[in-house]
Design a protein around this motif. Structure first.
Motif, PDB file in Angstrom:
ATOM      1  N   ASP A  17      14.184  19.719 -19.435  1.00 16.34           N
ATOM      2  CA  ASP A  17      14.518  20.810 -20.353  1.00 16.34           C
ATOM      3  C   ASP A  17      13.475  20.948 -21.455  1.00 16.34           C
ATOM      4  N   ALA A  18      12.981  19.822 -21.948  1.00 17.98           N
ATOM      5  CA  ALA A  18      11.951  19.875 -22.985  1.00 17.98           C
ATOM      6  C   ALA A  18      10.669  20.477 -22.434  1.00 17.98           C
ATOM      7  N   PHE A  19      10.292  20.068 -21.223  1.00 20.64           N
ATOM      8  CA  PHE A  19       9.093  20.620 -20.592  1.00 20.64           C
ATOM      9  C   PHE A  19       9.247  22.129 -20.403  1.00 20.64           C
ATOM     10  N   ARG A  20      10.459  22.571 -20.020  1.00 20.96           N
ATOM     11  CA  ARG A  20      10.713  24.003 -19.808  1.00 20.96           C
ATOM     12  C   ARG A  20      10.571  24.778 -21.112  1.00 20.96           C
ATOM     13  N   ARG A  21      11.050  24.207 -22.205  1.00 20.68           N
ATOM     14  CA  ARG A  21      10.962  24.892 -23.496  1.00 20.68           C
ATOM     15  C   ARG A  21       9.532  24.926 -24.026  1.00 20.68           C
ATOM     16  N   LEU A  22       8.801  23.825 -23.871  1.00 18.38           N
ATOM     17  CA  LEU A  22       7.459  23.732 -24.443  1.00 18.38           C
ATOM     18  C   LEU A  22       6.389  24.408 -23.594  1.00 18.38           C
ATOM     19  N   PHE A  23       6.570  24.343 -22.279  1.00 14.03           N
ATOM     20  CA  PHE A  23       5.573  24.899 -21.355  1.00 14.03           C
ATOM     21  C   PHE A  23       6.278  25.767 -20.299  1.00 14.03           C
ATOM     22  N   LEU A  25       5.696  28.673 -18.842  1.00 13.39           N
ATOM     23  CA  LEU A  25       4.930  29.245 -17.746  1.00 13.39           C
ATOM     24  C   LEU A  25       4.573  28.189 -16.715  1.00 13.39           C
ATOM     25  N   ARG A  26       4.137  27.022 -17.180  1.00 12.44           N
ATOM     26  CA  ARG A  26       3.819  25.940 -16.232  1.00 12.44           C
ATOM     27  C   ARG A  26       5.065  25.497 -15.479  1.00 12.44           C
ATOM     28  N   ILE A 240       7.921  35.486 -20.420  1.00  9.64           N
ATOM     29  CA  ILE A 240       6.742  34.627 -20.232  1.00  9.64           C
ATOM     30  C   ILE A 240       5.737  35.197 -19.237  1.00  9.64           C
ATOM     31  N   MET A 241       6.122  36.253 -18.510  1.00  4.68           N
ATOM     32  CA  MET A 241       5.196  36.883 -17.559  1.00  4.68           C
ATOM     33  C   MET A 241       5.167  38.373 -17.858  1.00  4.68           C
TER      34      MET A 241
END
Length: 300
Positions: A17-23, A25-26, A240-241
């Motif tokens: 979840d943290a990765f989704r919030r911070l990055f 698009l990736r 994001i896109m």
């Protein structure tokens, strides 16, 4: 949280979840390479869609449309007006799209949402240019009386593809619409039968009737990102896109309009052709959903 490894694979070192919030698009691109989205949909599939007709008892026609979480309530009210001298044998349609603060945390109280006038104009252009409604069918007495149709669409939940859901609710409301009975009163004025039923002369139209709808428009919004096409995007995907394309086709598969509000200029046409192909499939789905709703079946 530790430092990123040599390959820069941050997702291996932090909560998903943290990765989704911070990055974001990736995060999405990791799914796109597998031709899947975080909500488990294939790239070209729209979200589950439902329709309920007659959602507003006081309206002459109404519908509640849901595409995923995106929810639209459309209601139609009819009034008798004097037609313009330029089109004495035609009625008129006024369409307004509303986004109250309850629909999204991005909509602030007291400040109209930026999307409101954009979607309103897009709806008006689409419905009028598609030929779905013959304005002459809204005439009552040539040069003296015609119907003014007020269509208001309220966004109850904004989770992407707002125009698609708004157009579907509008089409369903017009399909549900029953034109009221009117008569001439003793002063020769056209009035609703419910207003002056006893004092009226012969009815102008003897019973409620439905509009004859043709070339019914349906739409599909797609996101173009690199070599990927994502049909029916969520609000997160839209944020994001950047490159959005909305294709509008009528029920026979003919192109009504193509709308591209932003993003880079496309140097190729194959992506647009793919969006049109996806829209043709979507039109068949929406036509079936509308037909089932009209026949009284509950659609899931």
């Amino acid at each position: 949280m530790g430092l990123p490894n040599v390959s820069g694979d941050l997702s291996a070192e932090m909560d998903v979840d943290a990765f989704r919030r911070l990055f974001p698009l990736r995060f999405y691109e990791r799914h796109l390479v597998e031709s899947i989205r975080p909500d488990a949909r294939p790239l070209g599939r729209a979200r589950d869609t439902t329709l309920a007709l007659g959602a507003v008892a006081s309206a002459d026609g109404s519908a509640l449309a849901k595409i995923g979480l995106t929810t639209m309530l459309a209601a139609i009210k009819m009034e008798v007006m004097t037609p313009s001298t330029e089109t004495p044998d035609e009625g008129s349609i006024a369409i307004d799209f509303h986004m109250p603060p309850i629909c999204s945390p991005l909509v602030r109280p007291g400040r109209p949402a930026e999307a409101e006038p954009v979607v309103s104009k897009q709806l008006s252009d689409t419905i009028l240019s598609s030929g779905m409604i013959n304005l002459k069918e809204l005439s009552l007495i040539n040069g003296k009386a015609a119907w003014m149709v007020y269509l208001d669409i309220y966004c109850l939940d904004a989770d992407g593809a707002l125009f698609d859901a708004a157009l579907l609710s509008a089409v369903a409301a017009f399909s549900h619409l029953q034109i009221p009975v009117v008569s001439l009163n003793d002063h020769g004025k056209v009035v609703l039968m419910s207003e002056e039923n006893e004092g009226g002369k012969d009815p102008v139209n003897k019973e409620k009737r439905k509009l004859t709808l043709s070339s019914i428009p349906f739409s599909l919004t797609c996101i173009l990102h690199k070599n990927y096409i994502l049909a029916d995007p969520t609000a997160e995907e839209e944020s994001i896109m950047e490159t959005l394309v909305t294709v509008v086709l009528d029920s026979s598969g003919q192109l009504v309009s193509l709308y591209k509000p932003g993003g880079p200029v496309l140097a190729y046409t194959s992506a647009i052709q793919d969006c049109v192909a996806l829209t043709r499939q979507r039109v068949k789905e929406l036509r079936k959903i509308l037909d089932e709703a009209l026949s009284g079946m509950e659609v899931y």
